[in-house]
Design a protein around this motif. Structure first.
Motif, short mmCIF file in Angstrom:
data_model
loop_
_atom_site.label_atom_id
_atom_site.label_comp_id
_atom_site.label_asym_id
_atom_site.label_seq_id
_atom_site.Cartn_x
_atom_site.Cartn_y
_atom_site.Cartn_z
N UNK A 15 4.82 -16.79 11.73
CA UNK A 15 4.16 -16.52 10.28
C UNK A 15 3.70 -14.99 9.87
N UNK A 16 3.18 -14.57 11.23
CA UNK A 16 2.84 -13.18 11.00
C UNK A 16 3.76 -11.93 10.84
N UNK A 17 5.07 -12.20 11.62
CA UNK A 17 6.16 -11.61 11.35
C UNK A 17 6.68 -11.53 9.77
N UNK A 18 6.73 -12.78 9.42
CA UNK A 18 7.30 -13.03 7.90
C UNK A 18 6.28 -12.30 6.80
N UNK A 19 4.86 -12.33 7.31
CA UNK A 19 3.95 -11.73 6.26
C UNK A 19 4.21 -10.30 6.44
N UNK A 20 4.39 -9.64 7.60
CA UNK A 20 4.55 -8.08 7.87
C UNK A 20 5.80 -7.78 7.13
N UNK A 21 6.88 -8.42 7.23
CA UNK A 21 8.11 -8.29 6.36
C UNK A 21 8.03 -8.37 4.97
N UNK A 22 7.28 -9.09 4.31
CA UNK A 22 7.10 -9.35 2.99
C UNK A 22 6.30 -7.85 2.57
N UNK A 24 6.37 -5.11 4.17
CA UNK A 24 7.33 -3.93 4.09
C UNK A 24 8.00 -3.82 2.60
N UNK A 25 8.62 -5.17 2.73
CA UNK A 25 9.34 -5.14 1.26
C UNK A 25 8.58 -4.81 -0.02
N UNK A 26 7.18 -5.13 -0.12
CA UNK A 26 6.39 -4.94 -0.88
C UNK A 26 6.07 -3.14 -1.29
N UNK A 27 5.95 -2.72 0.04
CA UNK A 27 5.73 -1.38 0.06
C UNK A 27 6.87 -0.53 -0.32
N UNK A 65 -0.83 2.11 -1.63
CA UNK A 65 -1.98 2.53 -0.48
C UNK A 65 -2.52 1.20 0.09
N UNK A 66 -2.53 0.43 -0.77
CA UNK A 66 -3.09 -0.89 -0.03
C UNK A 66 -2.20 -1.56 0.79
N UNK A 67 -1.02 -1.59 0.38
CA UNK A 67 0.02 -2.23 1.25
C UNK A 67 0.28 -1.46 2.43
N UNK A 68 0.24 -0.06 2.38
CA UNK A 68 0.43 0.68 3.62
C UNK A 68 -0.72 0.53 4.52
N UNK A 69 -1.96 0.26 4.09
CA UNK A 69 -3.07 0.26 4.93
C UNK A 69 -3.01 -1.00 5.68
N UNK A 70 -2.68 -2.12 4.85
CA UNK A 70 -2.53 -3.60 5.43
C UNK A 70 -1.46 -3.51 6.60
N UNK A 71 -0.28 -2.66 6.42
CA UNK A 71 0.62 -2.48 7.49
C UNK A 71 0.03 -1.56 8.81
N UNK A 73 -3.08 -1.39 9.63
CA UNK A 73 -3.93 -2.17 10.41
C UNK A 73 -3.18 -3.05 11.45
N UNK A 74 -2.16 -3.64 10.90
CA UNK A 74 -1.36 -4.73 11.65
C UNK A 74 -0.73 -3.95 12.94
N UNK A 75 -0.51 -2.76 12.89
CA UNK A 75 0.20 -1.98 13.88
C UNK A 75 -0.24 -0.92 14.46
#
Length: 104
Positions: A15-22, A24-27, A65-71, A73-75
Protein backbone atom coordinates in the motif's frame (compact mmCIF):
# COMPACT_ATOMS: atom_id res chain seq x y z
CA UNK A 1 -9.33 0.92 -12.08
CA UNK A 2 -6.43 2.13 -14.18
CA UNK A 3 -2.91 1.07 -13.25
CA UNK A 4 -0.93 3.10 -15.79
CA UNK A 5 1.31 4.55 -13.08
CA UNK A 6 2.54 1.10 -12.09
CA UNK A 7 5.41 -0.72 -13.77
CA UNK A 8 4.97 -3.81 -11.64
CA UNK A 9 1.77 -5.75 -10.91
CA UNK A 10 -0.16 -3.55 -8.41
CA UNK A 11 -1.26 -6.56 -6.37
CA UNK A 12 2.41 -7.30 -5.68
CA UNK A 13 3.10 -3.78 -4.39
CA UNK A 14 2.56 -2.67 -0.81
CA UNK A 15 0.00 0.00 0.00
CA UNK A 16 2.90 2.35 0.80
CA UNK A 17 4.45 1.84 -2.65
CA UNK A 18 1.08 2.30 -4.38
CA UNK A 19 0.48 5.55 -2.47
CA UNK A 20 3.97 6.74 -3.40
CA UNK A 21 3.26 5.96 -7.07
CA UNK A 22 -0.03 7.86 -6.93
CA UNK A 23 1.69 10.87 -5.41
CA UNK A 24 4.40 10.76 -8.10
CA UNK A 25 1.67 10.69 -10.75
CA UNK A 26 -0.10 13.61 -9.07
CA UNK A 27 3.14 15.61 -8.92
CA UNK A 28 3.66 15.03 -12.63
CA UNK A 29 0.08 16.11 -13.39
CA UNK A 30 0.50 19.30 -11.36
CA UNK A 31 3.74 20.11 -13.21
CA UNK A 32 1.94 19.60 -16.51
CA UNK A 33 -0.92 21.86 -15.38
CA UNK A 34 1.57 24.56 -14.37
CA UNK A 35 3.02 24.44 -17.88
CA UNK A 36 -0.42 24.71 -19.44
CA UNK A 37 -1.38 27.71 -17.30
CA UNK A 38 1.90 29.46 -18.10
CA UNK A 39 1.14 29.08 -21.81
CA UNK A 40 -2.47 30.21 -21.45
CA UNK A 41 -1.51 33.25 -19.38
CA UNK A 42 1.15 34.21 -21.92
CA UNK A 43 -1.42 34.55 -24.71
CA UNK A 44 -4.63 35.53 -22.89
CA UNK A 45 -5.77 39.04 -23.79
CA UNK A 46 -8.85 39.32 -21.56
CA UNK A 47 -7.69 40.76 -18.21
CA UNK A 48 -10.42 39.04 -16.16
CA UNK A 49 -9.78 35.65 -17.74
CA UNK A 50 -6.04 36.17 -17.26
CA UNK A 51 -6.51 37.06 -13.58
CA UNK A 52 -8.53 33.88 -13.05
CA UNK A 53 -5.83 31.83 -14.73
CA UNK A 54 -3.15 33.43 -12.57
CA UNK A 55 -5.19 32.56 -9.48
CA UNK A 56 -5.57 28.99 -10.74
CA UNK A 57 -1.82 28.80 -11.34
CA UNK A 58 -1.24 29.60 -7.68
CA UNK A 59 -3.38 26.61 -6.74
CA UNK A 60 -1.26 24.39 -8.97
CA UNK A 61 1.92 25.71 -7.30
CA UNK A 62 0.42 24.90 -3.91
CA UNK A 63 -0.62 21.38 -4.91
CA UNK A 64 2.76 20.67 -6.53
CA UNK A 65 4.57 21.86 -3.42
CA UNK A 66 2.41 19.80 -1.06
CA UNK A 67 2.87 16.66 -3.14
CA UNK A 68 6.62 17.22 -3.37
CA UNK A 69 6.81 17.64 0.41
CA UNK A 70 4.87 14.39 0.91
CA UNK A 71 7.29 12.54 -1.35
CA UNK A 72 10.37 14.08 0.27
CA UNK A 73 9.11 13.09 3.71
CA UNK A 74 8.65 9.54 2.47
CA UNK A 75 12.22 9.27 1.12
CA UNK A 76 14.86 10.69 3.48
CA UNK A 77 17.72 10.33 0.96
CA UNK A 78 15.73 12.25 -1.65
CA UNK A 79 15.00 14.93 0.95
CA UNK A 80 18.70 15.15 1.85
CA UNK A 81 19.67 15.62 -1.79
CA UNK A 82 16.89 18.15 -2.36
CA UNK A 83 18.08 20.21 0.64
CA UNK A 84 21.44 20.62 -1.06
CA UNK A 85 19.83 21.93 -4.25
CA UNK A 86 16.60 23.75 -3.44
CA UNK A 87 16.57 27.38 -2.36
CA UNK A 88 20.28 27.87 -2.97
CA UNK A 89 22.14 30.36 -5.13
CA UNK A 90 24.86 29.47 -7.58
CA UNK A 91 25.32 26.58 -9.97
CA UNK A 92 22.40 24.15 -9.75
CA UNK A 93 24.33 21.27 -11.31
CA UNK A 94 27.26 21.69 -8.92
CA UNK A 95 24.89 21.79 -5.96
CA UNK A 96 23.24 18.65 -7.29
CA UNK A 97 26.52 16.78 -7.62
CA UNK A 98 27.63 17.86 -4.14
CA UNK A 99 24.28 16.96 -2.56
CA UNK A 100 24.23 13.53 -4.19
CA UNK A 101 27.80 12.79 -3.09
CA UNK A 102 27.04 13.88 0.46
CA UNK A 103 23.98 11.62 0.57
CA UNK A 104 25.85 8.47 -0.46
Amino acid sequence: MTTDQYHEPPQELSAEVRTFARMCASLSEEAEAIGWYEQRIAVEQDPVARAIMIDSLGEEYKHFSMELEFLLRAKPRWRQIARGILFTDGDIVSHGEEAESAAD
